[in-house]
Design a protein around this motif. Sequence first.
Motif, mmCIF file in Angstrom:
data_model
loop_
_atom_site.group_PDB
_atom_site.id
_atom_site.type_symbol
_atom_site.label_atom_id
_atom_site.label_comp_id
_atom_site.label_asym_id
_atom_site.label_seq_id
_atom_site.Cartn_x
_atom_site.Cartn_y
_atom_site.Cartn_z
ATOM 1 N N ILE A 43 0.800 -1.132 0.058
ATOM 2 C CA ILE A 43 -0.145 -0.056 0.145
ATOM 3 C C ILE A 43 0.841 1.434 -0.217
ATOM 4 O O ILE A 43 1.783 1.307 0.739
ATOM 5 C CB ILE A 43 -0.761 0.053 1.255
ATOM 6 N N ALA A 44 0.740 2.288 -0.770
ATOM 7 C CA ALA A 44 1.341 3.670 -0.825
ATOM 8 C C ALA A 44 0.416 4.466 -0.038
ATOM 9 O O ALA A 44 -0.839 4.635 -0.887
ATOM 10 C CB ALA A 44 1.624 4.240 -2.180
ATOM 11 N N LEU A 45 0.616 5.509 0.824
ATOM 12 C CA LEU A 45 -0.019 6.142 1.326
ATOM 13 C C LEU A 45 0.447 7.569 0.705
ATOM 14 O O LEU A 45 1.388 8.135 0.940
ATOM 15 C CB LEU A 45 -0.021 6.508 2.888
ATOM 16 N N LEU A 46 -0.277 8.160 0.141
ATOM 17 C CA LEU A 46 -0.060 9.607 -0.820
ATOM 18 C C LEU A 46 -0.798 10.581 -0.427
ATOM 19 O O LEU A 46 -2.078 10.688 -0.162
ATOM 20 C CB LEU A 46 -0.451 8.876 -2.209
ATOM 21 N N GLY A 47 -0.361 11.810 -0.257
ATOM 22 C CA GLY A 47 -1.242 12.826 0.078
ATOM 23 C C GLY A 47 -0.541 14.245 0.509
ATOM 24 O O GLY A 47 0.716 14.197 0.369
ATOM 25 N N ALA A 48 -1.034 15.462 0.246
ATOM 26 C CA ALA A 48 -0.215 16.593 0.388
ATOM 27 C C ALA A 48 0.122 16.658 1.973
ATOM 28 O O ALA A 48 -0.039 15.971 2.802
ATOM 29 C CB ALA A 48 -1.429 17.864 0.394
ATOM 30 N N SER A 49 1.262 17.566 2.043
ATOM 31 C CA SER A 49 2.229 17.763 3.105
ATOM 32 C C SER A 49 1.203 17.956 4.308
ATOM 33 O O SER A 49 0.254 18.724 4.124
ATOM 34 C CB SER A 49 3.043 18.900 2.997
ATOM 35 N N GLY A 50 1.297 17.240 5.432
ATOM 36 C CA GLY A 50 0.703 17.587 6.687
ATOM 37 C C GLY A 50 -0.768 16.896 6.645
ATOM 38 O O GLY A 50 -1.701 16.882 7.473
ATOM 39 N N CYS A 51 -1.012 15.979 5.646
ATOM 40 C CA CYS A 51 -2.435 15.360 5.548
ATOM 41 C C CYS A 51 -2.344 14.141 6.576
ATOM 42 O O CYS A 51 -3.681 13.562 6.760
ATOM 43 C CB CYS A 51 -2.749 14.814 4.260
ATOM 44 N N GLY A 52 -1.326 13.899 7.335
ATOM 45 C CA GLY A 52 -1.350 12.790 8.023
ATOM 46 C C GLY A 52 -0.762 11.261 7.847
ATOM 47 O O GLY A 52 -0.965 10.335 8.626
ATOM 48 N N LYS A 53 0.078 11.301 6.733
ATOM 49 C CA LYS A 53 0.732 10.095 6.214
ATOM 50 C C LYS A 53 1.570 9.442 7.384
ATOM 51 O O LYS A 53 1.339 8.212 7.925
ATOM 52 C CB LYS A 53 1.377 10.459 4.974
ATOM 53 N N THR A 54 2.526 10.320 7.848
ATOM 54 C CA THR A 54 3.506 9.893 8.725
ATOM 55 C C THR A 54 2.815 9.447 10.101
ATOM 56 O O THR A 54 3.270 8.438 10.709
ATOM 57 C CB THR A 54 4.808 11.028 8.818
ATOM 58 N N THR A 55 1.847 10.313 10.578
ATOM 59 C CA THR A 55 1.382 10.056 11.919
ATOM 60 C C THR A 55 0.738 8.829 11.723
ATOM 61 O O THR A 55 0.797 8.029 12.631
ATOM 62 C CB THR A 55 0.188 11.056 12.173
ATOM 63 N N LEU A 56 0.008 8.569 10.580
ATOM 64 C CA LEU A 56 -0.598 7.084 10.509
ATOM 65 C C LEU A 56 0.539 5.976 10.525
ATOM 66 O O LEU A 56 0.188 4.778 10.984
ATOM 67 C CB LEU A 56 -1.500 6.991 9.219
ATOM 68 N N LEU A 57 1.348 6.011 9.719
ATOM 69 C CA LEU A 57 2.518 5.168 9.691
ATOM 70 C C LEU A 57 3.257 4.715 11.182
ATOM 71 O O LEU A 57 3.576 3.741 11.688
ATOM 72 C CB LEU A 57 3.685 5.397 8.751
ATOM 73 N N ARG A 58 3.480 5.870 11.782
ATOM 74 C CA ARG A 58 3.736 5.855 13.293
ATOM 75 C C ARG A 58 3.091 5.391 14.170
ATOM 76 O O ARG A 58 3.388 4.759 15.253
ATOM 77 C CB ARG A 58 4.367 7.333 13.651
ATOM 78 N N ALA A 59 1.688 5.629 13.826
ATOM 79 C CA ALA A 59 0.897 4.932 14.986
ATOM 80 C C ALA A 59 0.743 3.250 14.708
ATOM 81 O O ALA A 59 0.569 2.604 15.641
ATOM 82 C CB ALA A 59 -0.759 5.278 14.710
#
Length: 384
Positions: free
Chosen positions: A42-58
């Motif tokens: 799965i690739a999480l794609l989105g504009a800066s600040g949309c929460g991609k890294t937060t989701l991965l870190r969670a």
Amino acid sequence: MPQEGKSPALGSGIALKDLHLGYERADVISGLSLDVAAGEFIALLGASGCGKTTLLRALAGFVPVRRGEILLDGRDLSQTPPEGRGMAMMFQSYALWPHMSVAENIAYGLKLRGWSKERIRDRVAEMAALVGLEGLTARRIAALSGGQKQRVALARALAVSPPVLLLDEPLSNLDAGIRATMRHEIRALQQRLGLTTILVTHDREEAMSMADRVVILNKGEIAQAGTPEQVYHRPDNAYVARFMGAENTLPVGVTVEGDLRLPDGKTLRLAPDAMHIPQAIRSGSADLIFRADAASFDPVSRSMQDRAPEPDLRLRGQVRQQAYLGSVYRHEIEIGAHRILVDAPRKMPIGAVVEACIPATALCLFPARSQTTVTGQEAAAHAA
Ligand SMILES: Nc1ncnc2c1ncn2[C@@H]1O[C@H](COP(=O)(O)OP(=O)(O)OP(=O)(O)O)[C@@H](O)[C@H]1O
């Protein structure tokens, strides 16, 4: 490096259920649900600040879950600390120990798990071979290239046989040539090992070329989850269409009969299933969205008036600007009060009157200016 080809999935399936994540008072992810199959990329794609890294870190256990569940093969991990989840994370910064050798870095997680020296030696050799680092295991990290460091980080992540591999923009520090090679190698390895993998990236080409499914996030919500072909050609909404690079938006009217009223006043009737219309539009204003590379044009000729009507969108306008993109020229065409972009292999002179033609099948129609818009700057920043 590994040969391409799928093997049975060894990774675990993930289910995110009504997940809420955030920092202090602000919610970053609110009510996100997603199923990831075992062995899926799965690739999480989105504009800066949309929460991609937060989701991965969670997922890794570094951001607490406020509400909802993270299920790994059906087991809820949302309250399990990072070390109890066993997920491997690979970072943009590599996060290697610079004073240690390649072998010591690969062995790091194995030592923490109390493996014997012999087992570690064998595993390090196996991992070094897997990522193409044979002969370099004694080398210090400081004496490696960026691509080699990334391979060490990958070998270290895979050494512990993680149920899930989490990749946080792992290739963004590499130059274009190595990045393309590493994309291919990581994808081939993931398929060969059947590893469940989640990649965070800004780069839509990277997302599409590596992943089975691309998940586009907008302000902490899933705007669309689909195959690369679906999100590119069949966007669910205007946000996804623009985010995936559809440069052109023309405001149109939709009549009660379902015809399109174009900005030049003409009315167009298309076969009902010719256009992509994923959201109900009865009548009123709508946005017609299409890609510059789906459009083409011919100089206006006298014979044009004689031509039989065709089931495509045809727009007459004047060339205002053009730029060479490498394989095509991108033209800016002025059509009344609007401007559209059209790619063509031949350069049209500035000032020429042309007719842009867009096949009905390349047109997407959405309710007018939904709140989910991508700004011009965002679209440019995320262009591959
Ligand atoms: N440790 C933190 N404390 C408070 N707010 C944070 C923290 N980390 C991230 N945020 C905020 O949470 C939001 C989501 O950040 P996140 O890093 O998940 O986004 P992203 O989609 O990965 O962005 P980028 O592509 O720029 O890395 C942003 O508004 C960010 O400022």
